[in-house]
Motif scaffolding. Structure first.
Motif, PDB file in Angstrom:
ATOM      1  N   GLY A  67     -16.856  18.851 -18.521  1.00 50.12           N
ATOM      2  CA  GLY A  67     -15.697  19.061 -17.646  1.00 50.12           C
ATOM      3  C   GLY A  67     -15.844  20.199 -16.651  1.00 50.12           C
ATOM      4  O   GLY A  67     -14.880  20.574 -15.990  1.00 50.12           O
ATOM      5  N   LYS A  68     -17.061  20.751 -16.516  1.00 51.29           N
ATOM      6  CA  LYS A  68     -17.285  21.878 -15.603  1.00 51.29           C
ATOM      7  C   LYS A  68     -18.306  21.506 -14.547  1.00 51.29           C
ATOM      8  O   LYS A  68     -19.157  20.643 -14.769  1.00 51.29           O
ATOM      9  N   VAL A  69     -18.225  22.184 -13.392  1.00 52.83           N
ATOM     10  CA  VAL A  69     -19.216  21.988 -12.338  1.00 52.83           C
ATOM     11  C   VAL A  69     -20.536  22.565 -12.842  1.00 52.83           C
ATOM     12  O   VAL A  69     -20.664  23.767 -13.050  1.00 52.83           O
ATOM     13  N   ALA A  70     -21.509  21.678 -13.048  1.00 52.82           N
ATOM     14  CA  ALA A  70     -22.800  22.083 -13.592  1.00 52.82           C
ATOM     15  C   ALA A  70     -23.893  22.095 -12.535  1.00 52.82           C
ATOM     16  O   ALA A  70     -24.906  22.761 -12.693  1.00 52.82           O
ATOM     17  N   GLY A  71     -23.685  21.357 -11.456  1.00 52.90           N
ATOM     18  CA  GLY A  71     -24.680  21.293 -10.391  1.00 52.90           C
ATOM     19  C   GLY A  71     -24.083  20.737  -9.122  1.00 52.90           C
ATOM     20  O   GLY A  71     -22.998  20.147  -9.131  1.00 52.90           O
ATOM     21  N   VAL A  72     -24.819  20.952  -8.023  1.00 55.13           N
ATOM     22  CA  VAL A  72     -24.341  20.545  -6.702  1.00 55.13           C
ATOM     23  C   VAL A  72     -25.486  19.917  -5.918  1.00 55.13           C
ATOM     24  O   VAL A  72     -26.616  20.409  -5.947  1.00 55.13           O
ATOM     25  N   LEU A  73     -25.167  18.845  -5.208  1.00 58.01           N
ATOM     26  CA  LEU A  73     -26.078  18.190  -4.276  1.00 58.01           C
ATOM     27  C   LEU A  73     -25.398  18.135  -2.922  1.00 58.01           C
ATOM     28  O   LEU A  73     -24.266  17.664  -2.828  1.00 58.01           O
ATOM     29  N   VAL A  74     -26.073  18.626  -1.878  1.00 59.11           N
ATOM     30  CA  VAL A  74     -25.588  18.477  -0.500  1.00 59.11           C
ATOM     31  C   VAL A  74     -26.563  17.518   0.176  1.00 59.11           C
ATOM     32  O   VAL A  74     -27.781  17.751   0.172  1.00 59.11           O
ATOM     33  N   ASP A 103     -31.368  26.105  12.707  1.00 59.35           N
ATOM     34  CA  ASP A 103     -32.699  25.531  12.569  1.00 59.35           C
ATOM     35  C   ASP A 103     -32.625  24.081  12.103  1.00 59.35           C
ATOM     36  O   ASP A 103     -31.891  23.750  11.163  1.00 59.35           O
ATOM     37  N   LEU A 104     -33.399  23.245  12.738  1.00 57.62           N
ATOM     38  CA  LEU A 104     -33.534  21.850  12.344  1.00 57.62           C
ATOM     39  C   LEU A 104     -34.186  21.798  10.968  1.00 57.62           C
ATOM     40  O   LEU A 104     -35.148  22.522  10.707  1.00 57.62           O
ATOM     41  N   GLU A 105     -33.676  20.953  10.069  1.00 57.30           N
ATOM     42  CA  GLU A 105     -34.231  20.887   8.717  1.00 57.30           C
ATOM     43  C   GLU A 105     -34.747  19.512   8.326  1.00 57.30           C
ATOM     44  O   GLU A 105     -35.268  19.351   7.226  1.00 57.30           O
ATOM     45  N   THR A 106     -34.604  18.546   9.207  1.00 58.33           N
ATOM     46  CA  THR A 106     -35.011  17.191   8.847  1.00 58.33           C
ATOM     47  C   THR A 106     -35.616  16.475  10.050  1.00 58.33           C
ATOM     48  O   THR A 106     -35.329  16.816  11.196  1.00 58.33           O
ATOM     49  N   LEU A 107     -36.460  15.520   9.770  1.00 57.77           N
ATOM     50  CA  LEU A 107     -37.044  14.682  10.813  1.00 57.77           C
ATOM     51  C   LEU A 107     -36.123  13.493  11.081  1.00 57.77           C
ATOM     52  O   LEU A 107     -35.316  13.120  10.219  1.00 57.77           O
ATOM     53  N   PRO A 108     -36.238  12.863  12.259  1.00 52.52           N
ATOM     54  CA  PRO A 108     -35.398  11.697  12.551  1.00 52.52           C
ATOM     55  C   PRO A 108     -35.554  10.604  11.491  1.00 52.52           C
ATOM     56  O   PRO A 108     -36.630  10.427  10.914  1.00 52.52           O
ATOM     57  N   GLU A 109     -34.464   9.908  11.262  1.00 53.61           N
ATOM     58  CA  GLU A 109     -34.407   8.746  10.375  1.00 53.61           C
ATOM     59  C   GLU A 109     -34.689   9.064   8.910  1.00 53.61           C
ATOM     60  O   GLU A 109     -35.145   8.211   8.149  1.00 53.61           O
ATOM     61  N   GLU A 110     -34.398  10.289   8.508  1.00 52.49           N
ATOM     62  CA  GLU A 110     -34.509  10.660   7.100  1.00 52.49           C
ATOM     63  C   GLU A 110     -33.120  10.854   6.511  1.00 52.49           C
ATOM     64  O   GLU A 110     -32.172  11.163   7.219  1.00 52.49           O
ATOM     65  N   TRP A 111     -33.028  10.679   5.218  1.00 54.51           N
ATOM     66  CA  TRP A 111     -31.875  11.101   4.432  1.00 54.51           C
ATOM     67  C   TRP A 111     -32.280  12.438   3.840  1.00 54.51           C
ATOM     68  O   TRP A 111     -33.359  12.545   3.248  1.00 54.51           O
ATOM     69  N   TYR A 112     -31.445  13.438   4.002  1.00 56.92           N
ATOM     70  CA  TYR A 112     -31.868  14.801   3.704  1.00 56.92           C
ATOM     71  C   TYR A 112     -31.106  15.420   2.547  1.00 56.92           C
ATOM     72  O   TYR A 112     -29.873  15.440   2.533  1.00 56.92           O
ATOM     73  N   ILE A 113     -31.858  15.935   1.574  1.00 62.87           N
ATOM     74  CA  ILE A 113     -31.286  16.731   0.493  1.00 62.87           C
ATOM     75  C   ILE A 113     -31.285  18.169   0.991  1.00 62.87           C
ATOM     76  O   ILE A 113     -32.304  18.844   0.987  1.00 62.87           O
ATOM     77  N   ASP A 114     -30.140  18.615   1.453  1.00 59.69           N
ATOM     78  CA  ASP A 114     -29.988  19.973   1.974  1.00 59.69           C
ATOM     79  C   ASP A 114     -30.075  20.978   0.840  1.00 59.69           C
ATOM     80  O   ASP A 114     -30.761  21.994   0.943  1.00 59.69           O
ATOM     81  N   THR A 115     -29.370  20.690  -0.232  1.00 55.74           N
ATOM     82  CA  THR A 115     -29.302  21.616  -1.359  1.00 55.74           C
ATOM     83  C   THR A 115     -29.188  20.831  -2.660  1.00 55.74           C
ATOM     84  O   THR A 115     -28.431  19.864  -2.740  1.00 55.74           O
ATOM     85  N   VAL A 116     -29.942  21.262  -3.654  1.00 54.82           N
ATOM     86  CA  VAL A 116     -29.739  20.798  -5.022  1.00 54.82           C
ATOM     87  C   VAL A 116     -29.848  22.047  -5.886  1.00 54.82           C
ATOM     88  O   VAL A 116     -30.810  22.806  -5.790  1.00 54.82           O
ATOM     89  N   VAL A 117     -28.809  22.287  -6.686  1.00 58.90           N
ATOM     90  CA  VAL A 117     -28.757  23.517  -7.482  1.00 58.90           C
ATOM     91  C   VAL A 117     -27.991  23.243  -8.776  1.00 58.90           C
ATOM     92  O   VAL A 117     -27.059  22.446  -8.795  1.00 58.90           O
ATOM     93  N   VAL A 118     -28.432  23.926  -9.828  1.00 62.16           N
ATOM     94  CA  VAL A 118     -27.778  23.791 -11.127  1.00 62.16           C
ATOM     95  C   VAL A 118     -27.283  25.165 -11.557  1.00 62.16           C
ATOM     96  O   VAL A 118     -27.984  26.167 -11.431  1.00 62.16           O
ATOM     97  N   ASP A 119     -26.061  25.194 -12.076  1.00 60.11           N
ATOM     98  CA  ASP A 119     -25.497  26.427 -12.619  1.00 60.11           C
ATOM     99  C   ASP A 119     -26.417  26.930 -13.729  1.00 60.11           C
ATOM    100  O   ASP A 119     -26.837  26.147 -14.591  1.00 60.11           O
ATOM    101  N   PRO A 120     -26.732  28.242 -13.738  1.00 60.86           N
ATOM    102  CA  PRO A 120     -27.638  28.777 -14.768  1.00 60.86           C
ATOM    103  C   PRO A 120     -27.218  28.449 -16.199  1.00 60.86           C
ATOM    104  O   PRO A 120     -28.073  28.239 -17.063  1.00 60.86           O
ATOM    105  N   THR A 121     -25.922  28.350 -16.438  1.00 55.99           N
ATOM    106  CA  THR A 121     -25.406  28.029 -17.771  1.00 55.99           C
ATOM    107  C   THR A 121     -25.859  26.648 -18.240  1.00 55.99           C
ATOM    108  O   THR A 121     -25.975  26.398 -19.432  1.00 55.99           O
ATOM    109  N   PHE A 122     -26.106  25.745 -17.288  1.00 53.90           N
ATOM    110  CA  PHE A 122     -26.409  24.352 -17.621  1.00 53.90           C
ATOM    111  C   PHE A 122     -27.863  23.968 -17.347  1.00 53.90           C
ATOM    112  O   PHE A 122     -28.214  22.798 -17.447  1.00 53.90           O
TER     113      PHE A 122
END
Length: 190
Positions: A67-74, A103-122
């Protein structure tokens, strides 16, 4: 323990923003135009609850555990990034009174994972892997294509994980003057 992943909501800001800030480090100063941690956090919460930038809840997915926020995907497309970053550049330029370029972070025609992070507790429960697999699932739903991310060159454990999941380094990348690997995985449609 069961992991569930859902679309973020505005009210997730309090739990999600500190995790995103931890993951992106100094990039959070560029994204907010602030240098003090409290101001960066306040500004990031504003950006998260808006709908017009790369860190909006609309482009964010929440992994929950117990029931808690354990991780985030942007996650967003390269084409969405153009508009989202133009909006953010305009916002920051008006705020600072000088032109700001993201700053540009992705090339054309890509799906981009900007951020993936997990709470240290989890950490250690496979949540990061589940979020990456979820991003792949989204790309399949959108008709397939290239799924990409950038990883700091010294993050060997993350690079090994991405390689294990089928990502290959395609080129060097620079974000706020720091070296990254741009990694890509081709995902087939459903």
């Amino acid at each position: 323990m069961k992991i569930s992943i859902r679309n973020a909501r505005k009210e997730d800001a309090k739990a999600a923003v500190p995790l995103i800030m931890e993951a992106i480090g100094d990039i959070s100063m560029q994204m907010t135009g602030e240098t003090e941690e409290m101001k960066i956090t306040d500004e990031f919460v504003k950006l998260f609850t808006r709908t017009d930038n790369r860190h909006s809840y609309l482009y964010t997915y929440i992994a929950e555990m117990e029931g808690k926020v354990a991780g985030v995907l942007v996650f967003y497309s390269a084409e969405q990034a153009i508009t989202l970053d133009a909006n953010l550049e305009e916002y920051l330029s008006n705020k600072k009174g000088i032109p700001v370029k993201i700053d540009l972070e992705t090339l054309p025609e890509e799906w981009y994972i900007d951020t993936v992070v997990v709470d240290p507790t989890f950490r250690g429960h496979g949540i990061g892997t589940e979020l990456l697999i979820y991003a792949e699932h989204l790309v399949k739903q959108f008709g397939g294509g290239k799924l990409s991310l950038n990883v700091e060159t010294e993050k060997d454990a993350a690079i090994r994980l991405y390689n294990r999941l089928g990502f290959d380094t395609v080129c060097p990348w620079t974000i706020i003057g720091e070296p990254f690997h741009h990694m890509v995985k081709t995902v087939e449609a459903n």
